[in-house]
Design an enzyme around this catalytic site. Structure first.
Site, PDB file in Angstrom:
ATOM      1  N   GLN B 315      41.099  23.942  22.318  1.00 56.69           N
ATOM      2  CA  GLN B 315      41.302  22.543  22.701  1.00 56.69           C
ATOM      3  C   GLN B 315      41.686  21.763  21.451  1.00 56.69           C
ATOM      4  O   GLN B 315      40.993  21.864  20.437  1.00 56.69           O
ATOM      5  CB  GLN B 315      40.027  21.955  23.347  1.00 56.69           C
ATOM      6  CG  GLN B 315      39.728  22.579  24.691  1.00 56.69           C
ATOM      7  CD  GLN B 315      38.562  21.965  25.416  1.00 56.69           C
ATOM      8  OE1 GLN B 315      38.234  22.416  26.521  1.00 56.69           O
ATOM      9  NE2 GLN B 315      37.916  20.953  24.883  1.00 56.69           N
ATOM     10  N   HIS B 334      39.947  18.034  28.820  1.00 57.96           N
ATOM     11  CA  HIS B 334      38.494  18.038  28.799  1.00 57.96           C
ATOM     12  C   HIS B 334      37.930  16.628  28.904  1.00 57.96           C
ATOM     13  O   HIS B 334      37.749  15.939  27.907  1.00 57.96           O
ATOM     14  CB  HIS B 334      37.997  18.738  27.525  1.00 57.96           C
ATOM     15  CG  HIS B 334      36.550  19.102  27.591  1.00 57.96           C
ATOM     16  ND1 HIS B 334      35.927  19.828  26.608  1.00 57.96           N
ATOM     17  CD2 HIS B 334      35.608  18.850  28.520  1.00 57.96           C
ATOM     18  CE1 HIS B 334      34.657  20.002  26.933  1.00 57.96           C
ATOM     19  NE2 HIS B 334      34.439  19.420  28.087  1.00 57.96           N
TER      20      HIS B 334
END
Lengths: 384, 380
Positions: B315, B334
């Site tokens: 990420q 996220h």
């Protein structure tokens, strides 16, 4: 042949019961042995029809009752072609006895069509919500209108809760980022909230509204409901929702407003600019009830100004929604076509309920009481 | 710097068990260098005063830290040897990071970080840190346990419904000017009556099960530990001791375990193969718990009927991450644990731990992930 039937029909009608009260009562129940013409209007599935044997609600699988009807000598015509004077449905209007339709692809049964439909006795909604029929005209013409009450109430309630979360948690912009190759958490998070602790109001707390409230209970929200009728105290306690008798008092308190009433002459266009303005700025609205309860343009403007923070629903006016319907393109929407009540599970239930009512119709028996929308010239209370 | 290291070496307590224990608590009056790694909000920062979790608003603790004489550096630039974070590694005392934009604290970075004492996760999930290396180096790792558990549980239930009810194709039809009810309905179902299994029933798993209860599903859970009978009754869920026994029963599988060496890549082709054909999977836990390519292949073959989650590996997810483009996905970046409501909680929890750190006090016990050389049980 047709003239003979009409003459016979008139004679029978002349002998009709005293409850006909001065209007033209079409003899509802089939004489045993009579072959009926039944028309079903459903959406077409094309290649999807064969993908799932339980996909009963489409033209191709025609509620799964074709063999059953034809083996009894009835005629069963099924089409999705329902709009305009030259459509397939229009051809059968003059002699059909029963017309079955669904809210997902509704056959608009206008006063004109009712007038033309000399043999028509029964209008069945495979699903719930019979606003696609001119109920006053149907009542005046002595028709029976019935729907499969309860068949997809759980379906719609689940769907509403999903949409509340989608709007509150700002799902759609997140999904759009993903498919567009992006990653910008802030661009979603700045207006993403938990449902916990928020105030949710349902306008209407009938079957669907109650089921929604039950599913909301563990989320720890402040639950309010407005309805013609207040629930019994035991049920209110079980559900954990507070009654607000005055809608104008409830609306300004809500972070989320969910619509859960039928489309009637009273509710048509009810959520106009004035009503929307009574809500909190940034309110989230979920409408799986009927599109026409909202003032279409007022919604668009409120979305653009931010008075409505997010709008999600599966109902439009009209349906199918045209390509240029403005709700498709307004900001902060999470719309879908009309699908919530036509899940595979719901289709099995409304197909079974429709079959059950046809069977009772052929036998001259009454339907379950809660299924009637128009009976003996009287319209069900929620539509009056 | 050399002087500080000598002092530290001589102050090692007996619990240091042969490793270099960095004296944990700030001496009172010591000015500390605190670095926070968060995501940038740009224009969005000013749109909401409660938007604490971004670089611009820096958890809302800048004034508080600086008024006490501490040095607070905040950046989103965390990757590569030339990034902003790397410049501060050698002398920072405290590093704060979030799972939404995680600073990967590798063994190499720990080695370089001579002053580092405390690693704080503003949120939950500390797998972005090499916990073994942190433990060996005598660091404390803590997170704001409980800060966004409700957030994530709500989000999981949303995704279960999105997949089961086939929402995404419906939305896509709308924005593409289409109307084809059948094209959505043929694989749209009610949640009622379906079997939902959660792999892991810790805080988030339990909260999810409680929210699922009124839906009338068959609820199953697998966990290292069985719940007490009262809690099982409250959630209405049944314990399945063997994961292999639970998976084939599930219409929906929800992942609710932390990412640890045991769970990394756990859902590989073999494990996915144990699930029902057409299973729906929700994963808001960690991307790396899944075998990335096995998921793609299973979604393409239809063995996985739908996949939805907000976690990726790594990420931020790169533009070409295959999960973006596989069929039947309902992914987002996220976000589930960084709603505005959650940010307020994890910012407050982080501030609380910093305050305790400055004062030499212990944190709430459940917040520790690494303490005195030991890893919390769920990470072992």
């Amino acid at each position: 042949m047709m003239a003979m039937r009409r003459f016979t029909g008139a004679a029978i009608r002349a002998c009709s019961s005293s409850s006909s009260s001065g209007y033209f009562a079409r003899h509802l129940h089939a004489s045993s042995g009579e072959s009926k013409k039944i028309v079903g209007v459903f959406y077409k599935a094309n290649e999807y029809a064969s993908k799932n044997p339980n996909f009963l609600g489409c033209v191709e699988n025609s509620l799964g009752i074709r063999n059953w009807l034809e083996s009894q000598g009835h005629q069963y015509i099924v089409t999705d072609d329902k709009e305009g004077l030259d459509c397939e449905l229009e051809k059968h209007i003059p002699d059909l006895h029963v017309l079955i339709s669904t809210p997902f692809h509704p056959a608009y049964v206008t006063a004109e069509r009712i007038k033309k439909a000399k043999n028509l006795q029964l209008l069945l909604t495979a699903g719930i919500g019979s606003d696609h029929i001119d109920l006053q005209a149907a009542a005046a013409a002595g028709l029976t209108v019935a729907e499969v009450t309860g068949s997809n109430v759980v379906s719609v309630a689940e769907d509403e809760l999903m949409r509340i979360l989608i709007l509150m948690r700002n799902f759609v912009p997140g999904y759009n980022q993903v498919v567009n190759g992006e990653w910008n958490v802030a661009g979603i998070a700045y207006r993403a909230y938990d449902l916990e602790g928020k105030t949710i109001g349902t306008v209407g707390a009938g079957r669907i509204g109650k089921l929604l409230l039950q599913r909301l209970k563990p989320f720890g929200c402040n639950l309010l409901y407005h309805d013609r009728l207040q629930m019994e105290p035991e049920l209110e306690k079980e559900i954990g929702a507070n009654y607000v008798e005055n809608l104008n008092e409830m609306l300004p308190k809500c972070d989320v407003v969910v619509l859960n009433m039928p489309l009637t002459e009273k509710t048509r266009g009810m959520f106009n600019k004035e009503m929307i303005a009574k809500m909190k700025k940034g309110v989230l609205i979920v409408n799986n009830a009927r599109g026409a309860i909202m003032d279409r343009q007022a919604v668009v403007e409120a979305m653009e100004s931010g008075q409505i923070g997010g709008y999600s629903g599966d109902v439009w006016d009209p349906q199918p929604a045209p390509k240029d319907h403005p709700w498709r393109y307004m900001p902060n929407q999470a719309m879908t076509p009309h699908i919530s009540g036509t899940t595979m599970d719901a289709q099995i239930r409304y197909a079974a309920g429709t079959k059950d009512m046809l069977e009772k119709y052929f036998k001259g028996e009454d339907f379950p009481a809660q299924n009637y929308i128009v009976k003996d010239g009287v319209i069900a209370p929620q539509y009056m």
